[in-house]
Design a protein around this motif. Structure first.
Motif, PDB file in Angstrom:
ATOM      1  N   LYS A 114     -10.311  15.314  13.972  1.00 13.81           N
ATOM      2  CA  LYS A 114      -9.653  15.446  12.664  1.00 13.81           C
ATOM      3  C   LYS A 114      -8.107  15.804  13.286  1.00 13.81           C
ATOM      4  N   SER A 115      -7.361  15.334  12.387  1.00 13.81           N
ATOM      5  CA  SER A 115      -5.902  15.319  12.703  1.00 13.81           C
ATOM      6  C   SER A 115      -4.961  15.342  11.381  1.00 13.81           C
ATOM      7  N   GLN A 116      -4.057  15.978  11.485  1.00 16.71           N
ATOM      8  CA  GLN A 116      -3.153  16.087   9.994  1.00 16.71           C
ATOM      9  C   GLN A 116      -2.496  14.626   9.722  1.00 16.71           C
TER      10      GLN A 116
ATOM     11  N   TYR B 113      -6.977   6.650  14.426  1.00 16.73           N
ATOM     12  CA  TYR B 113      -7.528   5.805  13.523  1.00 16.73           C
ATOM     13  C   TYR B 113      -7.600   4.498  14.135  1.00 16.73           C
TER      14      TYR B 113
ATOM     15  N   SER C 129     -14.096  10.935  10.644  1.00 13.79           N
ATOM     16  CA  SER C 129     -14.279  11.981  11.270  1.00 13.79           C
ATOM     17  C   SER C 129     -15.599  13.024  10.639  1.00 13.79           C
ATOM     18  N   ASP C 130     -16.257  12.564   9.788  1.00 18.44           N
ATOM     19  CA  ASP C 130     -17.330  13.455   9.134  1.00 18.44           C
ATOM     20  C   ASP C 130     -18.535  13.505  10.055  1.00 18.44           C
TER      21      ASP C 130
ATOM     22  N   MET D 113      -5.901  15.943   7.183  1.00 14.24           N
ATOM     23  CA  MET D 113      -6.881  16.310   8.123  1.00 14.24           C
ATOM     24  C   MET D 113      -7.993  16.317   7.602  1.00 14.24           C
ATOM     25  N   ASP D 114      -8.365  15.862   5.967  1.00 12.53           N
ATOM     26  CA  ASP D 114      -9.792  15.774   5.756  1.00 12.53           C
ATOM     27  C   ASP D 114      -9.881  14.065   5.420  1.00 12.53           C
ATOM     28  N   TYR D 115      -8.718  13.474   5.432  1.00 10.98           N
ATOM     29  CA  TYR D 115      -8.925  12.002   5.056  1.00 10.98           C
ATOM     30  C   TYR D 115      -9.881  11.412   5.258  1.00 10.98           C
TER      31      TYR D 115
ATOM     32  N   ASP E 166     -12.601  11.973   6.804  1.00 13.04           N
ATOM     33  CA  ASP E 166     -13.974  12.531   6.234  1.00 13.04           C
ATOM     34  C   ASP E 166     -14.447  11.736   4.716  1.00 13.04           C
TER      35      ASP E 166
END
Length: 469
Positions: free
Chosen positions: A165-167, A172, A201-202, A422-424, A426
């Motif tokens: 996970k990354s800002q 990617y 990333s999930d 950060m959640d993109y 996922d």
């Protein structure tokens, strides 16, 4: 179709008399004050959330080239008219249509277990049910080393690592190689099908779809399936235990010929130099596993709402503000390329461009790629955005967003309001890309930033364009 009822803005917007000498300041106090008012209005408005709620609920998933994407264009046109844009149009283009079809996928050895997967964009159907042994590859580099014909009658599986996970979404591009080009090496090995670990990333059993790359203008001739990260973990453990694996799959994904797509264009016509265009937007299409809220209903909502708030000022900014709801982004930036081609003779008048296409979390950074003499204005925009928690980043950062790539390649200047991603990864390209993942307050912060930044750029005389190389 029920549409958004435009709300009272809550904060009166006004434009005072401009007294500052343009030669003394790159931006005057009245413009700064108007931009600050736009920020406050946007933070109190739920227009952006209303728009993305309407799109995802009333239209739903919007696979590029599908009947649903056609309905989305009608939705966008009606929205622009309802919100009072000066010009509203749809620019159609043709494209090849790929349909996901149906998929059945299960582990058959060392025991029976359903696997959660989805076809990747451009994949071919299985001519019949495939039940074959699995050949494990730890990563894409291992598959690249396969000999011709080595995989005949087998199903190749390319593992990899869960994305960190990354800002910024770092990682990617590298992880995406197995999705984009893995099929080319699997076909060289004569594999019957290819499975890859989902690019995400999930840790949920939600497979990530996405488009593959062509090879010499040809698409895959075998089924290519992304499996969820937990299922990929499971196959790795079986491999590490030395257990022979077999998988049965049946997929009906295929190409279905040429169809129409299109870009929806919403203009606020400039009051002094209407021929000059500040372009903003997002992409209207989505993958079909979720409802495309984060990718990219949010971007459409953010940019449309920002322009709609600017439209309520007593006077239009000097330059035209153009919102483009790009079609068919997910399958190769087709709408963006069609726009650049159609407007090729007028790109010299596109003075600035940017896109929102990285989710719905808060914006944290402003970067730009403009004429060095225009950087002082970008710096001033940065100061206005600072109270929103946004920092001024690099002044020579190419980009602007995926759909801006064809414009930037033609020397159109860009800025980018970078969101927290950060959640993109996922959510994007998965069944989990749904409206509940969007925080209305975070979305409002995005609208506020776009409204202020685009207003100041459009009401300026500053030339952002770089000299032609």
């Amino acid at each position: 179709m029920q549409f958004i009822k435009y709300l009272t803005l809550g904060v009166a917007l006004s434009v005072g008399n401009i007294n500052a000498d343009a030669n003394e300041s790159i931006v005057d106090e009245t413009q700064i004050e108007t931009a600050k008012q736009l920020v406050q209005t946007a933070l109190k408005s739920d227009l952006g959330f209303q728009i993305v709620e309407s799109l995802t609920t009333e239209v739903g998933p919007r696979l590029a080239g599908s009947e649903a994407e056609k309905r989305a264009r009608a939705w966008g046109k009606e929205l622009g008219e309802e919100l009072g844009f000066d010009r509203v149009s749809v620019e159609e283009f043709t494209m090849p249509f790929w349909d996901r079809g149906e998929l059945e996928l299960s582990l058959t050895s060392p025991y029976q277990q359903a696997l959660y997967g989805t076809a990747l964009g451009g994949a071919a159907p299985s001519k019949k049910n495939i039940n074959a042994d699995v050949v494990y590859f730890r990563d894409i580099h291992a598959l690249m080393g396969v000999a011709e014909g080595q995989l005949k009658g087998k199903i190749a599986f390319v593992d990899g690592d869960l994305m960190v996970k990354s800002q910024t979404g770092a990682g990617y591009g590298q992880a995406n190689q197995r999705r984009r080009v893995g099929w080319q090496h699997a076909e060289r090995g004569k594999a019957s099908a290819l499975m890859v670990r989902s690019v995400g990333s999930d840790s949920h059993r939600f497979p990530h779809t996405g488009m593959m790359s062509k090879n010499d203008d040809k698409w895959a001739s075998i089924p290519v399936i992304a499996i969820s990260n937990p299922d990929a973990d499971h196959l790795r453990r079986l491999h590490n235990l030395g257990k022979p694996m077999s998988v049965e799959l049946s997929s009906s994904s295929k190409w279905k010929g040429e169809v129409n797509s299109g870009n929806v264009i919403l203009d606020l016509v400039g009051s002094e130099t209407p021929e000059e265009i500040v372009l903003i937007g997002g992409h209207l299409d989505s993958w079909d596993l979720g409802t495309g809220a984060v990718d990219d209903g949010a971007g459409v909502a953010i940019t449309t709402a920002a322009a709609a708030l600017i439209s309520k000022l007593p006077k239009r900014p000097k330059r035209t503000i153009r919102v483009v709801m790009f079609g068919a982004e997910e399958v190769g930036l087709l709408g963006a390329r069609a726009y650049a081609k159609k407007h090729e003779d007028n790109l010299k008048n596109h003075v600035l461009a940017t896109e929102s296409d990285f989710g719905a979390q808060t914006i944290w950074q402003l970067v730009s790629n403009v004429n060095s003499e225009a950087n002082p204005l970008i710096d001033e925009i940065g100061k206005v955005l600072s109270p929103l928690g946004i920092v001024r980043g690099g002044s020579e950062v190419p980009g602007g967003g995926p759909d801006i790539i064809p414009l930037a390649a033609k020397n159109v200047p860009t800025i980018r309001l970078n969101q927290n991603g950060m959640d993109y990864f996922d959510l994007h390209h998965t069944p989990d890309d749904t409206l509940d993942k969007i925080d209305p307050e975070e979305l409002a912060q995005n609208v506020a930033a776009y409204a202020a930044a685009i207003y100041l750029a459009a009401d300026s005389d500053v030339d952002f364009r770089k000299p032609l190389p």
